[in-house]
Design an enzyme around this catalytic site. Structure first.
Site, PDB file in Angstrom:
ATOM      1  N   GLY A  45       0.839  -1.190   0.000  1.00 52.04           N
ATOM      2  CA  GLY A  45       0.000   0.000   0.000  1.00 52.04           C
ATOM      3  C   GLY A  45       0.873   1.239   0.000  1.00 52.04           C
ATOM      4  CD  GLN A  50       3.301   5.879   2.703  1.00 50.21           C
ATOM      5  OE1 GLN A  50       2.361   5.338   2.132  1.00 50.21           O
ATOM      6  NE2 GLN A  50       4.242   5.194   3.327  1.00 50.21           N
ATOM      7  CB  CYS A  88       4.810   1.969   7.350  1.00 52.74           C
ATOM      8  SG  CYS A  88       4.422   3.555   6.584  1.00 52.74           S
ATOM      9  CG  HIS A 130      -0.956   1.406   7.125  1.00 53.81           C
ATOM     10  ND1 HIS A 130      -0.077   0.997   8.106  1.00 53.81           N
ATOM     11  CD2 HIS A 130      -0.241   2.210   6.297  1.00 53.81           C
ATOM     12  CE1 HIS A 130       1.118   1.537   7.874  1.00 53.81           C
ATOM     13  NE2 HIS A 130       1.046   2.279   6.784  1.00 53.81           N
ATOM     14  CD  GLU A 131      -1.213   2.511   2.572  1.00 51.86           C
ATOM     15  OE1 GLU A 131      -0.743   3.668   2.513  1.00 51.86           O
ATOM     16  OE2 GLU A 131      -0.537   1.523   2.919  1.00 51.86           O
ATOM     17  CG  HIS A 134       0.057   6.891   5.302  1.00 50.26           C
ATOM     18  ND1 HIS A 134       1.175   7.394   5.922  1.00 50.26           N
ATOM     19  CD2 HIS A 134       0.294   5.565   5.144  1.00 50.26           C
ATOM     20  CE1 HIS A 134       2.054   6.412   6.126  1.00 50.26           C
ATOM     21  NE2 HIS A 134       1.539   5.292   5.669  1.00 50.26           N
TER      22      HIS A 134
HETATM   23 ZN   LIG Z   1       2.355   3.445   5.796  1.00 48.36          ZN
END
Ligand SMILES: [Zn+2]
Length: 146
Positions: A45, A50, A88, A130-131, A134
């Site tokens: 992911g 990021q 991650c 999780h994404e 972010h």
């Molecule tokens: Zn991450």
């Protein structure tokens, strides 16, 4: 290939903004670069912040299926949770135990701006949560069980 920002880069803490212009020609390019970067880095992911973009976009690859989610929102989550070690790309080589709901329902848009719904469980549910974190500047260390 895009450069993946590593913790503690400040940009990872920024809240991303919704994509409004689905006709923006840079959008498909960004998504395809994100998918290539995720695959090259052997991640499952990747979220736009990021790679230095402030748009609410994430890409996920689970079971050989790539999902592109734009402006994703979690509509509901199961009461049942489980703990799993999460990695991650912004924390290379590290894993953190995180407790999350095992099932989620998500609404998002695809690249053409069409509404999509995903019912996810297991690994896909975890990666999506999780994404989406972010996109709000929330990192795995914030959720890790101490
Ligand atoms: Zn991450």
């Amino acid at each position: 290939m895009l450069k993946v920002l590593k913790y503690p880069d400040d940009f990872l803490r920024k809240k991303a903004r919704e994509v409004e212009d689905f006709k923006n020609p840079d959008l498909p390019r960004l998504v395809s670069d994100m998918v290539k970067t995720m695959e090259a880095e052997k991640g499952i992911g990747l979220a736009a912040p990021q790679v230095g973009s402030d748009l609410r976009i994430c890409v996920v690859r689970v079971d050989d299926t790539v999902h592109t989610l734009i402006n994703p929102k979690i509509k509901s989550s199961s009461r049942k949770k489980e703990i799993f070690e999460e990695g991650c790309l912004s924390f290379p080589g590290k894993f953190f135990p995180v407790e999350r709901p095992i099932k989620v329902k998500i609404k998002a848009r695809d690249l053409s701006g069409e509404k999509i719904k995903i019912k996810a469980n297991g690994l896909l549910a975890r990666v999506l949560q999780h994404e989406i974190d972010h996109l709000d500047g929330i990192l795995v260390i914030d959720r890790a069980i101490k």
